[in-house]
Design a protein around this motif. Structure first.
Motif, PDB file in Angstrom:
ATOM      1  N   GLY A 114      -9.404 -10.769  -4.035  1.00 37.13           N
ATOM      2  CA  GLY A 114      -8.095 -11.035  -5.090  1.00 37.13           C
ATOM      3  C   GLY A 114      -6.881 -11.199  -4.545  1.00 37.13           C
TER       4      GLY A 114
ATOM      5  N   ASN B  11     -19.374  11.649   2.489  1.00 35.08           N
ATOM      6  CA  ASN B  11     -18.920  10.389   2.319  1.00 35.08           C
ATOM      7  C   ASN B  11     -20.546   9.545   3.992  1.00 35.08           C
TER       8      ASN B  11
ATOM      9  N   VAL C  72     -11.105  -2.053  -6.172  1.00 34.88           N
ATOM     10  CA  VAL C  72     -12.199  -2.934  -5.576  1.00 34.88           C
ATOM     11  C   VAL C  72     -13.163  -2.691  -6.451  1.00 34.88           C
ATOM     12  N   GLY C  73     -14.049  -1.488  -5.828  1.00 39.57           N
ATOM     13  CA  GLY C  73     -15.680  -0.692  -5.959  1.00 39.57           C
ATOM     14  C   GLY C  73     -16.250  -0.770  -7.408  1.00 39.57           C
TER      15      GLY C  73
ATOM     16  N   GLU D 276     -12.896   9.955  -2.662  1.00 35.34           N
ATOM     17  CA  GLU D 276     -12.661  10.922  -1.357  1.00 35.34           C
ATOM     18  C   GLU D 276     -12.512  12.344  -1.079  1.00 35.34           C
TER      19      GLU D 276
ATOM     20  N   PRO E 204      -1.051  -5.814  -5.568  1.00 36.93           N
ATOM     21  CA  PRO E 204      -1.519  -5.136  -5.308  1.00 36.93           C
ATOM     22  C   PRO E 204      -2.470  -3.953  -3.893  1.00 36.93           C
ATOM     23  N   ASP E 205      -2.416  -2.938  -3.191  1.00 33.66           N
ATOM     24  CA  ASP E 205      -3.447  -2.574  -3.107  1.00 33.66           C
ATOM     25  C   ASP E 205      -3.214  -1.375  -2.847  1.00 33.66           C
TER      26      ASP E 205
ATOM     27  N   ASN F  89     -13.912  -9.603   1.080  1.00 31.15           N
ATOM     28  CA  ASN F  89     -12.824  -9.103   0.258  1.00 31.15           C
ATOM     29  C   ASN F  89     -11.786 -10.086  -0.181  1.00 31.15           C
TER      30      ASN F  89
ATOM     31  N   GLY G  40     -12.342   2.368  -6.376  1.00 30.92           N
ATOM     32  CA  GLY G  40     -11.181   2.330  -6.797  1.00 30.92           C
ATOM     33  C   GLY G  40     -11.134   0.854  -7.513  1.00 30.92           C
TER      34      GLY G  40
ATOM     35  N   LYS H   4      -7.647 -14.198   5.942  1.00 31.15           N
ATOM     36  CA  LYS H   4      -8.568 -14.264   5.101  1.00 31.15           C
ATOM     37  C   LYS H   4      -7.859 -15.398   4.735  1.00 31.15           C
TER      38      LYS H   4
ATOM     39  N   ALA I  24     -15.756   0.237   1.038  1.00 29.72           N
ATOM     40  CA  ALA I  24     -14.668  -0.488  -0.995  1.00 29.72           C
ATOM     41  C   ALA I  24     -14.196   0.798  -0.416  1.00 29.72           C
ATOM     42  N   ALA I  25     -13.166   1.843   0.754  1.00 30.03           N
ATOM     43  CA  ALA I  25     -12.622   2.260   0.285  1.00 30.03           C
ATOM     44  C   ALA I  25     -11.129   2.280   1.934  1.00 30.03           C
ATOM     45  N   ILE I  26     -11.181   2.340   2.272  1.00 31.48           N
ATOM     46  CA  ILE I  26     -10.190   3.036   4.128  1.00 31.48           C
ATOM     47  C   ILE I  26     -11.093   2.048   5.421  1.00 31.48           C
TER      48      ILE I  26
ATOM     49  N   TYR J  97      -3.830   2.188  -4.050  1.00 26.47           N
ATOM     50  CA  TYR J  97      -2.736   3.203  -4.818  1.00 26.47           C
ATOM     51  C   TYR J  97      -1.269   2.547  -5.103  1.00 26.47           C
TER      52      TYR J  97
ATOM     53  N   ARG K  38       0.941  -0.974   0.103  1.00 22.31           N
ATOM     54  CA  ARG K  38      -0.171   0.351   0.300  1.00 22.31           C
ATOM     55  C   ARG K  38       0.874   0.863  -0.084  1.00 22.31           C
TER      56      ARG K  38
ATOM     57  N   THR L 120     -11.202  -9.018  -6.777  1.00 20.38           N
ATOM     58  CA  THR L 120     -11.875  -8.298  -4.979  1.00 20.38           C
ATOM     59  C   THR L 120     -13.329  -8.289  -5.339  1.00 20.38           C
TER      60      THR L 120
HETATM   61  P1  NAD Z   1      -7.834   2.129  -4.888  1.00 17.09           P
HETATM   62  O1  NAD Z   1      -6.469   2.934  -4.104  1.00 17.09           O
HETATM   63  O2  NAD Z   1      -8.198   1.785  -6.274  1.00 17.09           O
HETATM   64  O3  NAD Z   1      -9.835   2.948  -4.451  1.00 17.09           O
HETATM   65  C1  NAD Z   1      -9.593   3.403  -3.031  1.00 17.09           C
HETATM   66  C2  NAD Z   1     -10.198   4.266  -3.465  1.00 17.09           C
HETATM   67  O4  NAD Z   1     -11.500   4.892  -2.060  1.00 17.09           O
HETATM   68  C3  NAD Z   1     -10.927   5.371  -3.729  1.00 17.09           C
HETATM   69  O5  NAD Z   1     -11.786   5.582  -5.115  1.00 17.09           O
HETATM   70  C4  NAD Z   1     -10.686   6.977  -3.553  1.00 17.09           C
HETATM   71  O6  NAD Z   1     -10.459   7.552  -3.617  1.00 17.09           O
HETATM   72  C5  NAD Z   1     -11.317   5.889  -1.957  1.00 17.09           C
HETATM   73  N1  NAD Z   1     -10.963   6.630  -0.972  1.00 17.09           N
HETATM   74  C6  NAD Z   1      -9.920   7.076  -0.392  1.00 17.09           C
HETATM   75  N2  NAD Z   1     -10.097   7.957   1.183  1.00 17.09           N
HETATM   76  C7  NAD Z   1     -11.022   7.271   0.775  1.00 17.09           C
HETATM   77  C8  NAD Z   1     -11.757   8.639   1.974  1.00 17.09           C
HETATM   78  N3  NAD Z   1     -11.365   9.133   3.507  1.00 17.09           N
HETATM   79  N4  NAD Z   1     -13.257   8.513   2.041  1.00 17.09           N
HETATM   80  C9  NAD Z   1     -13.849   7.925   1.029  1.00 17.09           C
HETATM   81  N5  NAD Z   1     -13.609   7.647  -0.041  1.00 17.09           N
HETATM   82  C10 NAD Z   1     -12.080   6.963   0.256  1.00 17.09           C
HETATM   83  O7  NAD Z   1      -7.877   1.241  -3.311  1.00 17.09           O
HETATM   84  P2  NAD Z   1      -8.468  -0.739  -3.444  1.00 17.09           P
HETATM   85  O8  NAD Z   1      -7.724  -1.612  -4.462  1.00 17.09           O
HETATM   86  O9  NAD Z   1      -9.733  -0.434  -4.680  1.00 17.09           O
HETATM   87  O10 NAD Z   1      -9.009  -1.266  -2.128  1.00 17.09           O
HETATM   88  C11 NAD Z   1      -9.670  -0.269  -1.412  1.00 17.09           C
HETATM   89  C12 NAD Z   1      -9.813  -1.775  -0.448  1.00 17.09           C
HETATM   90  O11 NAD Z   1     -10.123  -2.659  -0.217  1.00 17.09           O
HETATM   91  C13 NAD Z   1      -9.090  -0.927   0.550  1.00 17.09           C
HETATM   92  O12 NAD Z   1      -9.514  -1.284   2.040  1.00 17.09           O
HETATM   93  C14 NAD Z   1      -8.062  -2.707   0.449  1.00 17.09           C
HETATM   94  O13 NAD Z   1      -6.897  -2.908   1.173  1.00 17.09           O
HETATM   95  C15 NAD Z   1      -8.761  -3.029   0.163  1.00 17.09           C
HETATM   96  N6  NAD Z   1      -8.930  -4.214  -0.831  1.00 17.09           N
HETATM   97  C16 NAD Z   1      -7.984  -4.812  -1.741  1.00 17.09           C
HETATM   98  C17 NAD Z   1      -7.218  -5.531  -2.798  1.00 17.09           C
HETATM   99  C18 NAD Z   1      -6.869  -5.315  -3.969  1.00 17.09           C
HETATM  100  O14 NAD Z   1      -7.002  -6.540  -4.199  1.00 17.09           O
HETATM  101  N7  NAD Z   1      -6.843  -4.232  -5.081  1.00 17.09           N
HETATM  102  C19 NAD Z   1      -7.569  -6.612  -1.433  1.00 17.09           C
HETATM  103  C20 NAD Z   1      -8.234  -6.906  -1.053  1.00 17.09           C
HETATM  104  C21 NAD Z   1      -8.952  -5.631  -0.021  1.00 17.09           C
END
Ligand code: NAD
Length: 419
Positions: free
Chosen positions: A344, A278, A222-223, A243, A141-142, A341, A220, A90, A292-294, A144, A70, A186
């Motif tokens: 992934g 939000n 996942v969403g 965000e 990946p995670d 989740n 991002g 997990k 699906a963010a933080i 960003y 991350r 994911t």
């Molecule tokens: P990403 O960086 O692609 O997307 C993150 C999203 O969250 C973006 O839309 C960003 O704008 C938004 N965001 C960030 N801060 C925010 C806030 N304060 N309020 C609202 N939205 C906010 O990351 P991702 O890979 O989609 O991961 C999202 C979540 O899923 C994380 O918790 C990550 O650990 C978890 N996850 C990801 C994966 C993966 O394969 N990428 C697997 C398992 C879990």
């Protein structure tokens, strides 16, 4: 309280249902190792900055460590240890042969140029090359970081170690040995869990849904894919945020419109739909709320505003323990992150296998196998849910804990060694 301590409380609740040896329990209280490095990186303007970087291997009883990298200003040792802890359970809940790991760099990736991202990503591998690897710990990946970052990291690792060790990192571009369907895994995997629960169990759990409407926080990697599959299957995604804020349309958002507006404005505009914050999104009167963010977005401060009947945790750790207890009391059905989740890491496992045996899966095979693994894990967790009469989070931890303890106990325990 430290994030890891908070995360471990989720495990405490599962202890008495997992019937495990106290020694196994003791081992899981501490991360096996956490490595911290300082990474120097020269910026495009000539300035040298030093970044803090981490890799935690929480537990490797079931296999090599597995977990994302991350890039985020909140990344620190505690953060990585908590995320690696969740990865441990997990992988065990999914019955894949990996332990739990996680890494990251304390950096705001949005402020870096592409060239700076490349230098920083390669510098991460330079620093950690000796503690990761196909049979030691396999990054992915995670937040960003994406497949391009994994490609840079793979090429740096290959340069250091020689040969073509494609199984050292997952989530790579397909041209470099990545697997079809990893990007969507994911989000799609989450959707397969949701469908299994809604089709087979939700009414038996006393939850009645109205129209399967969804509010989604985080658009991002996942969403976006989760929303894509939800739309394909006829669900109504009424709100999405990131965000910068979000958009809402009671009749359902036009996803193509949203994706186009987001791509053109770096995530700042939404096309159609009325603008919402939000906090407003979290309190919408929908059937399913999907963080699906933080981490820590549903807290004791806003939990009483939640009106959704199902909270589906696509993000890692989006609900604090206090808020979780309130949701359970209110009869909200919470689907925990370590189940919701896990898609992934399941497809990362397929990628690792593919890189080792050279047999490539098609996209259809990946999605079919993903669906099967996610549905099986969901059924297993639900068996424990009914057997123990506990929330699904506790049931899933009990399932995972039993598997890890089983691997420890077959090597012998106190009773065995005392004769
Ligand atoms: P990403 O960086 O692609 O997307 C993150 C999203 O969250 C973006 O839309 C960003 O704008 C938004 N965001 C960030 N801060 C925010 C806030 N304060 N309020 C609202 N939205 C906010 O990351 P991702 O890979 O989609 O991961 C999202 C979540 O899923 C994380 O918790 C990550 O650990 C978890 N996850 C990801 C994966 C993966 O394969 N990428 C697997 C398992 C879990």
């Amino acid at each position: 309280m430290a994030m890891l301590d908070e995360a471990k409380k989720q495990l405490d609740a599962a202890f008495k249902y997992a019937a495990i040896d106290p020694e196994s329990w003791e081992r899981l209280q501490y991360p096996q190792r956490t490595i911290q490095c300082s990474i120097p990186m020269r910026h495009d303007d000539g300035t040298l900055r030093i970044y803090k970087a981490f890799r935690c291997q929480y537990d490797t009883t079931l296999g090599p460590g597995k977990g994302g990298i991350r890039y985020h200003p909140a990344v620190d040792r505690d953060h990585c240890e908590a995320l690696a802890f969740w990865m441990t359970f997990k992988c065990a809940a999914m019955k894949i042969p990996f332990g739990g790991a996680k890494g990251g760099i304390c950096v705001d990736a949005k402020t870096l140029s592409h060239r700076e991202m490349e230098r920083l990503s390669k510098a991460y591998i330079d620093a950690f090359a000796d503690v990761i690897g196909p049979d030691i710990d396999i990054p992915a990946p995670d937040m960003y970081t994406d497949e391009r970052v994994m490609g840079w990291m793979y090429s740096e690792y290959r340069k250091i170690k020689g040969g073509h060790p494609k199984d050292c990192i997952t989530g790579k571009p397909t041209a470099l040995g990545g697997i079809e369907g990893r990007n969507s895994s994911t989000g799609y995997g989450g959707f397969f869990v949701l469908e299994t629960l809604l089709n087979d169990y939700i009414e038996k759990c006393g939850v009645t849904l109205r129209d399967r409407s969804i509010a989604l926080q985080g658009f991002g990697k996942v969403g976006t894919w989760f929303a894509d599959m939800a739309r394909q299957k006829g669900y109504k995604v009424v709100a999405i945020s990131n965000e910068y804020g979000g958009a809402y349309n009671k009749k359902g958002l036009d996803l193509d419109d949203v994706i186009k507006a987001q791509a053109m404005t770096g995530g700042r505009e939404w096309g159609s739909g009325s603008l919402i914050t939000n906090e407003e999104l979290l309190g919408l009167d929908v059937d399913i709320l999907v963080p699906a963010a933080i981490e820590n977005v549903i807290t004791s401060l806003n939990v009483n505003n939640i009106k959704a009947k199902v909270v589906f945790e696509l993000a890692n750790g989006p609900t604090t323990n206090e808020a979780d207890a309130v949701l359970n009391e209110k009869g909200v059905f919470v689907v925990p992150d370590i189940l919701a989740n896990a898609g992934g890491v399941v497809v990362s496992y397929f990628e690792w296998v593919q890189n080792r045996n050279g047999v490539q899966k098609t996209l259809e095979e990946v999605n079919e196998d993903l669906n099967r693994v996610m549905a099986t894990a969901t059924h297993k967790a639900m068996e424990r849910y009914f057997e123990h009469g506990v929330p699904l989070r506790t049931a899933t931890y009990a399932l995972a804990l039993r598997r890890i303890a089983g691997a420890n106990e077959c090597l012998g325990n106190k009773g065995y060694f005392r004769g």
